[in-house]
Design a protein around this motif. Sequence first.
Motif, PDB file in Angstrom:
ATOM      1  N   ALA A  51     -87.060  -5.710  30.839  1.00 39.08           N
ATOM      2  CA  ALA A  51     -87.043  -6.194  31.974  1.00 39.08           C
ATOM      3  C   ALA A  51     -86.537  -5.140  33.203  1.00 39.08           C
ATOM      4  CB  ALA A  51     -85.613  -7.226  32.158  1.00 39.08           C
ATOM      5  N   GLU A  52     -87.145  -5.293  34.022  1.00 40.48           N
ATOM      6  CA  GLU A  52     -86.937  -4.220  35.221  1.00 40.48           C
ATOM      7  C   GLU A  52     -85.765  -4.744  36.279  1.00 40.48           C
ATOM      8  OE1 GLU A  52     -89.476  -1.352  38.253  1.00 40.48           O
ATOM      9  OE2 GLU A  52     -90.354  -3.090  37.246  1.00 40.48           O
ATOM     10  N   SER A  53     -85.051  -4.027  36.609  1.00 42.23           N
ATOM     11  CA  SER A  53     -84.253  -4.466  37.722  1.00 42.23           C
ATOM     12  C   SER A  53     -84.944  -4.487  39.076  1.00 42.23           C
ATOM     13  CB  SER A  53     -83.166  -3.199  38.007  1.00 42.23           C
ATOM     14  OG  SER A  53     -82.439  -3.468  38.992  1.00 42.23           O
ATOM     15  N   ARG A  54     -84.459  -5.577  39.620  1.00 37.99           N
ATOM     16  CA  ARG A  54     -85.111  -6.123  41.160  1.00 37.99           C
ATOM     17  C   ARG A  54     -84.441  -5.198  42.143  1.00 37.99           C
ATOM     18  NH1 ARG A  54     -84.393 -10.851  37.888  1.00 37.99           N
ATOM     19  NH2 ARG A  54     -86.088 -12.103  37.934  1.00 37.99           N
ATOM     20  N   LEU A  55     -83.221  -4.508  41.912  1.00 39.15           N
ATOM     21  CA  LEU A  55     -82.658  -3.711  42.819  1.00 39.15           C
ATOM     22  C   LEU A  55     -82.784  -2.377  43.030  1.00 39.15           C
ATOM     23  CD1 LEU A  55     -79.284  -5.542  42.115  1.00 39.15           C
ATOM     24  CD2 LEU A  55     -80.816  -6.071  43.779  1.00 39.15           C
ATOM     25  N   THR A  56     -82.968  -1.730  41.751  1.00 39.35           N
ATOM     26  CA  THR A  56     -83.294  -0.204  41.679  1.00 39.35           C
ATOM     27  C   THR A  56     -84.383   0.176  40.951  1.00 39.35           C
ATOM     28  OG1 THR A  56     -80.885  -0.095  41.415  1.00 39.35           O
ATOM     29  CG2 THR A  56     -82.180   1.792  40.662  1.00 39.35           C
ATOM     30  N   ARG A  57     -85.518   0.760  41.747  1.00 41.33           N
ATOM     31  CA  ARG A  57     -86.782   1.223  41.080  1.00 41.33           C
ATOM     32  C   ARG A  57     -86.371   1.987  39.926  1.00 41.33           C
ATOM     33  NH1 ARG A  57     -91.761   1.525  43.202  1.00 41.33           N
ATOM     34  NH2 ARG A  57     -93.119   3.145  42.406  1.00 41.33           N
ATOM     35  N   GLY A  58     -86.994   2.023  38.962  1.00 44.54           N
ATOM     36  CA  GLY A  58     -86.871   2.777  37.578  1.00 44.54           C
ATOM     37  C   GLY A  58     -85.890   2.485  36.375  1.00 44.54           C
ATOM     38  N   LEU A  59     -84.927   1.172  37.031  1.00 45.91           N
ATOM     39  CA  LEU A  59     -84.107   0.919  36.009  1.00 45.91           C
ATOM     40  C   LEU A  59     -84.548  -0.324  35.128  1.00 45.91           C
ATOM     41  CD1 LEU A  59     -81.260   0.771  34.917  1.00 45.91           C
ATOM     42  CD2 LEU A  59     -80.530  -0.735  36.875  1.00 45.91           C
ATOM     43  N   ILE A  60     -84.711   0.146  34.098  1.00 54.39           N
ATOM     44  CA  ILE A  60     -85.398  -0.625  32.871  1.00 54.39           C
ATOM     45  C   ILE A  60     -84.630  -0.909  31.724  1.00 54.39           C
ATOM     46  CG2 ILE A  60     -87.526  -1.327  31.582  1.00 54.39           C
ATOM     47  CD1 ILE A  60     -88.934   0.853  33.365  1.00 54.39           C
ATOM     48  N   TRP A  61     -84.457  -1.979  31.165  1.00 48.11           N
ATOM     49  CA  TRP A  61     -83.717  -2.427  30.004  1.00 48.11           C
ATOM     50  C   TRP A  61     -84.952  -2.789  28.931  1.00 48.11           C
ATOM     51  CZ3 TRP A  61     -78.535  -2.087  29.723  1.00 48.11           C
ATOM     52  CH2 TRP A  61     -77.735  -1.900  30.829  1.00 48.11           C
ATOM     53  N   ALA A  62     -84.645  -2.559  27.725  1.00 47.58           N
ATOM     54  CA  ALA A  62     -85.519  -2.946  26.454  1.00 47.58           C
ATOM     55  C   ALA A  62     -84.489  -3.153  25.338  1.00 47.58           C
ATOM     56  CB  ALA A  62     -86.457  -1.898  26.346  1.00 47.58           C
ATOM     57  N   GLY A  63     -84.959  -4.152  24.810  1.00 46.26           N
ATOM     58  CA  GLY A  63     -84.285  -4.687  23.453  1.00 46.26           C
ATOM     59  C   GLY A  63     -85.259  -4.957  22.156  1.00 46.26           C
ATOM     60  N   THR A  64     -84.976  -4.703  20.935  1.00 46.40           N
ATOM     61  CA  THR A  64     -85.712  -4.747  19.867  1.00 46.40           C
ATOM     62  C   THR A  64     -85.747  -5.566  18.995  1.00 46.40           C
ATOM     63  OG1 THR A  64     -84.559  -3.034  18.834  1.00 46.40           O
ATOM     64  CG2 THR A  64     -86.190  -2.106  20.208  1.00 46.40           C
ATOM     65  N   ASN A  65     -86.547  -6.023  18.130  1.00 51.37           N
ATOM     66  CA  ASN A  65     -86.058  -6.844  16.930  1.00 51.37           C
ATOM     67  C   ASN A  65     -85.366  -6.137  15.802  1.00 51.37           C
ATOM     68  OD1 ASN A  65     -88.035  -5.655  15.866  1.00 51.37           O
ATOM     69  ND2 ASN A  65     -89.256  -7.338  15.112  1.00 51.37           N
ATOM     70  N   ASP A  66     -84.874  -5.170  15.961  1.00 47.96           N
ATOM     71  CA  ASP A  66     -83.864  -4.742  14.993  1.00 47.96           C
ATOM     72  C   ASP A  66     -82.567  -4.189  15.456  1.00 47.96           C
ATOM     73  OD1 ASP A  66     -84.719  -2.525  16.291  1.00 47.96           O
ATOM     74  OD2 ASP A  66     -85.676  -1.306  14.379  1.00 47.96           O
ATOM     75  N   GLY A  67     -82.301  -4.795  16.655  1.00 46.37           N
ATOM     76  CA  GLY A  67     -80.968  -4.836  17.411  1.00 46.37           C
ATOM     77  C   GLY A  67     -80.499  -3.767  18.311  1.00 46.37           C
ATOM     78  N   GLN A  68     -81.794  -2.960  18.853  1.00 45.21           N
ATOM     79  CA  GLN A  68     -81.466  -1.936  19.737  1.00 45.21           C
ATOM     80  C   GLN A  68     -81.440  -2.432  21.149  1.00 45.21           C
ATOM     81  OE1 GLN A  68     -80.313   1.117  17.966  1.00 45.21           O
ATOM     82  NE2 GLN A  68     -80.087  -0.667  16.740  1.00 45.21           N
ATOM     83  N   VAL A  79     -81.675   1.606  27.892  1.00 46.83           N
ATOM     84  CA  VAL A  79     -81.794   1.658  29.430  1.00 46.83           C
ATOM     85  C   VAL A  79     -82.060   2.885  29.795  1.00 46.83           C
ATOM     86  CG1 VAL A  79     -79.252   2.100  29.523  1.00 46.83           C
ATOM     87  CG2 VAL A  79     -80.499   1.044  31.320  1.00 46.83           C
ATOM     88  N   THR A  80     -83.230   2.649  30.750  1.00 49.95           N
ATOM     89  CA  THR A  80     -83.658   4.043  31.314  1.00 49.95           C
ATOM     90  C   THR A  80     -83.564   3.666  32.872  1.00 49.95           C
ATOM     91  OG1 THR A  80     -85.580   5.471  32.010  1.00 49.95           O
ATOM     92  CG2 THR A  80     -86.098   2.952  31.447  1.00 49.95           C
ATOM     93  N   ARG A  81     -82.925   4.749  33.456  1.00 51.52           N
ATOM     94  CA  ARG A  81     -82.547   4.898  35.083  1.00 51.52           C
ATOM     95  C   ARG A  81     -83.647   5.761  35.730  1.00 51.52           C
ATOM     96  NH1 ARG A  81     -76.116   5.382  35.510  1.00 51.52           N
ATOM     97  NH2 ARG A  81     -76.641   4.965  37.614  1.00 51.52           N
ATOM     98  N   ASP A  82     -84.701   6.354  34.814  1.00 53.67           N
ATOM     99  CA  ASP A  82     -85.716   7.176  35.656  1.00 53.67           C
ATOM    100  C   ASP A  82     -86.991   6.756  35.179  1.00 53.67           C
ATOM    101  OD1 ASP A  82     -85.545   8.186  32.986  1.00 53.67           O
ATOM    102  OD2 ASP A  82     -84.990  10.097  33.266  1.00 53.67           O
ATOM    103  N   ASN A  83     -87.380   5.401  35.231  1.00 49.32           N
ATOM    104  CA  ASN A  83     -88.769   4.752  34.867  1.00 49.32           C
ATOM    105  C   ASN A  83     -89.176   5.314  33.344  1.00 49.32           C
ATOM    106  OD1 ASN A  83     -90.524   2.945  36.160  1.00 49.32           O
ATOM    107  ND2 ASN A  83     -91.753   4.897  36.761  1.00 49.32           N
ATOM    108  N   GLY A  84     -88.440   5.315  32.585  1.00 48.83           N
ATOM    109  CA  GLY A  84     -88.662   5.584  31.413  1.00 48.83           C
ATOM    110  C   GLY A  84     -88.992   6.984  30.791  1.00 48.83           C
ATOM    111  N   ALA A  85     -88.533   8.047  31.827  1.00 48.67           N
ATOM    112  CA  ALA A  85     -88.725   9.661  31.495  1.00 48.67           C
ATOM    113  C   ALA A  85     -87.524   9.682  30.436  1.00 48.67           C
ATOM    114  CB  ALA A  85     -88.467  10.507  32.573  1.00 48.67           C
ATOM    115  N   SER A  86     -86.586   9.036  30.243  1.00 42.48           N
ATOM    116  CA  SER A  86     -85.436   9.226  29.272  1.00 42.48           C
ATOM    117  C   SER A  86     -84.649   7.898  29.201  1.00 42.48           C
ATOM    118  CB  SER A  86     -84.489  10.347  29.616  1.00 42.48           C
ATOM    119  OG  SER A  86     -83.501  10.012  30.965  1.00 42.48           O
TER     120      SER A  86
END
Length: 168
Positions: free
Chosen positions: A37-54, A57-64
Motif C-alpha cells: 500500500a502506498e501512502s496517499r499523503l507522501t510520495r514514495g512512502l510504501i508499506w509491504a507485508g509478506t506471507n511469512d510475517g514481514q 516500509v520505504t520512504r524513498d520509492n523503494g530505493a531502500s
Amino acid sequence: VINIDLALNDKWRQQLSWGLTGDNIGVENAAVVMAIAESRLTRGLIWAGTNDGQVQVTRDNGASWTNVTKNIPGLPPLGTVGNIEPSRFDAATAFVVFDNHRRTDFATYACVTNDYGKTWRSLVTPELRGYGLVLRQDVVKPELLFLGTEFGLYVSVDAGRSWTHLKK
C-alpha cells in the motif's frame, strides 16, 4: 522497479506443498508479498507485508527498505500480513492486520504505528473474535476504524481502543 526480497527468503518453505499432489502456485508456502500500500499523503512512502510475517516500509520509492517486523510486540512468527492501511490523515501512521489461521491460530492480530514502524500499539481488545482480514480507516474521521474478521465487522470510534461488533 522494486526488486529486493521483502520476505524471509526461507528456501525450505518455498518447496512444493507436501500434499498428495504438488501445487503450482506456492503462495501458501512463503516469500510472497501479500499486501502492499502506498501512502496517499507522501510520495514514495510504501508499506509491504509478506506471507511469512514481514512488514517493511520505504520512504524513498523503494530505493531502500526498513524491516519493522521486530518492532511489533506479540506477533506470531510467520503469520500472513493480510492488510496494510496507510493513514489518510498522518503519513507516519499505518495499520496492519495479520492472519495466522493457516497455523491453527485463530486470534486477532491488528496493530498501528504512528512513527513509520518504529513502535506499534496493538488494536486487539477482548471483544474482538476471529482472525483479522482487513482494517480500514474512515475517510473523514481518523479515529473511526473498521475491522473485518472471520466473524463479521467491528467498528471503533476511538482509534481502536475499543470495538463494537456490528450485528444484524
